[in-house]
Write an enzyme that holds these catalytic residues in place. Sequence first.
Site: not given
Length: 533
Positions: A7, A80, A285
């Site tokens: 993304e 993600d 993350y």
Amino acid sequence: MKIIIIESPTKAKTISKFLKDYFVIPTYGHLLDLPQNSFGIYFKNRQIEARYLPLKNKNKIIKKIKKISERAKEIILATDPDREGEMIAKEIEMILPKKEHKKLKRIYLHEITPLSIFKALKNLFTINENLVNAQKGRRYLDRIFGYTLSPLLWKIEKNLSAGRVQSAALRVIIEREKEIENFQKKEYFQIHLLLENFPLKIVLVDENLKILNFEKEEIEKIKKDVLKIKEVALKKIIEEEKKIYPPLPLDTENLQRLAFNFLKFPPKKTMFFAQKLFESGYITYHRTDSHHIDKNFSLKIKDFIIKNYGENYFSFPLKKKEKISFEAHEAIRPTSLEKPNLTGDFLKLWELILMITISSHFKPLKYLETKYIFNSDKYRFLSISKSLIFDGFSKIYPVKEKFLPKINVKKGDKFEVLNLEIKKIETKPPSRFTEASLIKKMKELGIGRPSTYVSILEILNKRKYVIKEKNFLKPTEKGEIVYKFLKENYPELIDLKFTSLMEEKLDEIALNKLDYQKFIIDFWYKINKKITF
């Protein structure tokens, strides 16, 4: 040809460094969403149908993905590792012809490093429909809530709106404001003595060693009596060893709060820099509710601590009983202990993450708390000191506690009274929330999730329901109007337990323990029963 779709252009650039045989395409976020100017959700025969349209300015990238996918042998979806990322992966599937779907494979990258990427490419998955349904469930809930209640607010004032989580967060802010407005200051007094050859003041206490607080009317009488005391005796010494534990490895809420405390970064800034650090391969993350650290990385930290501080300082992080984590499987940590080529605020945030990650692997700080109990003929006094036994994680992480050398006194010693001090104590109203402390409160209440905290704050600010005064959140008149309307007419819908229950239900959908269609339809009927159009 093999392609990887992600993304973010920054993430694409990082991955391209490591994978020369793949063509990497960024989507620049979501490709599709519900219509902007219509409801877009339809209920037919107790089934949900939703209309998804390309987002503004996304037709060009959609066309590019379609064209390249026709020639691809394999299409790797590396968005993600959370619900939003899973939905973007689903959107890619939605825009492609069915004949291309067999090429689609899903990988999860919790850190953008060569080892992580190559390992992920050996563990290919299909799209997790449960996570997709959980994202759809959140999106549909919010659309139903907003589209149902907002038109009612327009009858009061144009441009007002209600949101499922934002309205609950607004309630928290306004209720704190009411506490502040209704607060009545009180004052009381304590009696302290200064002794000869004893470094600490002692305070008047009751038989249970609780500090005595006096009203203004009675303090003068007690003062006159205490002034007669010329000497006190040390009746008892109580020693207790205590610990201060290191911080847990970082989850999203802790990162935002500590970045505010240490660096004065507002949550939005923290998440912006954290996202860039993740996409560039410097941290794991950044949207997570987990405190878990990969064991191999913990062993690297072990070597670092033993080498630099000694074996006696290392300990694996405390095990905290976790709620099931859906946003990611690891805490936020650096991907390497080596200082990266970063500058400015990027480096400051990375160094904070490093400090907290390493300090979480230290043993606790130990200190000796000593209570000194003094007696006069009529009264009892107390003093408490803290002396350091083992500095533990405070080697690298600042602690607020002040430690003094152990006082060399013994039971039975007598001390001359040098002075009496009356200490005035004034109660203080509760503080308004900062953005960071509001996020902490939302986490405690179960309102929102790591991926939504900042967006909730942004909506409240954008709609001018709250303003910031010296970093503190204050409700506006417009915010008060919205809250008052909802509280008077639909209190159940902004009930904090109700909002938290909605989040728990979304978690159950992500675990495939609850059918999202039934959940949304039941909510739709429930809200329609409460609201008369």
